[in-house]
Design an enzyme around this catalytic site. Structure first.
Site: not given
Length: 312
Positions: A259, A278, A280
């Protein structure tokens, strides 16, 4: 007490944090490496979000006493370097569980109904001229077997919601849990039986690469994989191959092996994948719960009291 929030906070969050009593808080965007390097020598606590904290970072912070993870997973912290210095490491279990549970459900529905694909097609003016064959690839969640890998805080919230929606809930854990909603399965059996598989375990040396090419091959043809846990749990190349071949019908992913996601990553070219960066965990509710505990831990550190949720 000098504290750094290593995160690009929005104006509303920054204003709320500035009002916290007893804390000299500085906010530094994760991409601002120059400011971060200037601040490290005076910091007593770091509120850590995503950018890894390395041994070099810890060595450059001689006054550092606390690394407070804003979230749960501490795999982005050099724990050995922190341990060698006697620096406390704490996390925040449960503070983002509601947000992650809701995003997991959203990714399940988005993958089954191909929301990302239809959104792009509609914006491009092609939404009303789709090929008839596409009708065969749109599914409902109700009536499906949903397999939860792990049964921690997020699955505990998610399982009753799935059950209320008409799903049969399965779960894999180290052992059956008397309080669990759903039926226990060993991991191998769950992977072979579930229509939708959702990951809810930490990334450790034992779980890294758990969803391997072999594990993916054992899944039902047409299954859906959802990951809001950690990208390292999944063999991403094997996942791409299974999505291309049609062995897996779709995937909903919030986390990735590396990432940010490389712009050339083949996942970006697949129409049967829903991708989010990323986030959530990210909600105003998560922030309110998280920073309340983080501030309390700083106060406890100053008073020499036991820290909340200390992992090391």
């Amino acid at each position: 007490m000098k504290v750094l929030l290593h995160y690009d906070a929005g104006p509303g969050l920054a204003a709320r944090l500035a009002a916290l009593p007893g804390i000299d808080l500085t906010i530094c965007a994760e991409a601002d490496t120059a400011l971060y390097a200037r601040l490290l020598p005076e910091l007593e606590a770091i509120w850590h979000v995503l950018r890894p904290i390395s041994a070099a970072d810890i060595a450059a912070a001689p006054k550092l006493r606390l690394i407070q993870k804003i979230g749960v997973g501490v795999n982005t912290i050099d724990l050995e370097a922190a341990r060698a210095r006697g620096i406390a490491v704490c996390n925040l279990p449960g503070t983002n569980s509601r947000a992650v549970a809701e995003m997991t459900l959203l990714l399940m529905l988005g993958a089954l109904r191909r929301i990302a694909y239809f959104d792009g097609e509609t914006r491009a003016g092609r939404g009303w001229s789709q090929p008839p064959a596409l009708q065969d690839g749109l599914f409902e969640l109700a009536g499906r077997k949903v397999g939860l890998v792990g049964y921690g805080a997020v699955p505990k919230l998610l399982a009753p919601i799935l059950q209320a929606m008409g799903c049969e809930v399965l779960y894999a854990a180290h052992a059956p849990k008397p309080e669990a909603i759903g039926s226990f399965r060993p991991l191998e059996a769950l992977l072979a039986e579930a229509d939708v598989i959702s990951l809810h375990i930490p990334e450790t040396a034992e779980t890294r690469g758990l969803i391997s090419a072999k594990a993916i091959a054992s899944m039902k043809p047409g299954a859906v994989l959802v990951n809001t846990a950690r990208g390292g749990l999944v063999d991403q190349a094997a996942l791409v191959a299974a999505l291309r071949s049609g062995h897996l019908a779709a995937a909903g992913l919030d986390v990735f092996a590396a990432e940010p996601l490389d712009p050339a990553d083949p996942l970006l070219g697949l129409p049967n994948v829903v991708l989010v960066p990323h986030v959530a965990w990210l909600s105003t509710g998560t922030f309110a719960r998280s920073f309340s505990i983080a501030a309390e831990n700083c106060r406890r550190l100053q008073r020499g009291e036991v820290l909340l949720h200390r992992v090391m």
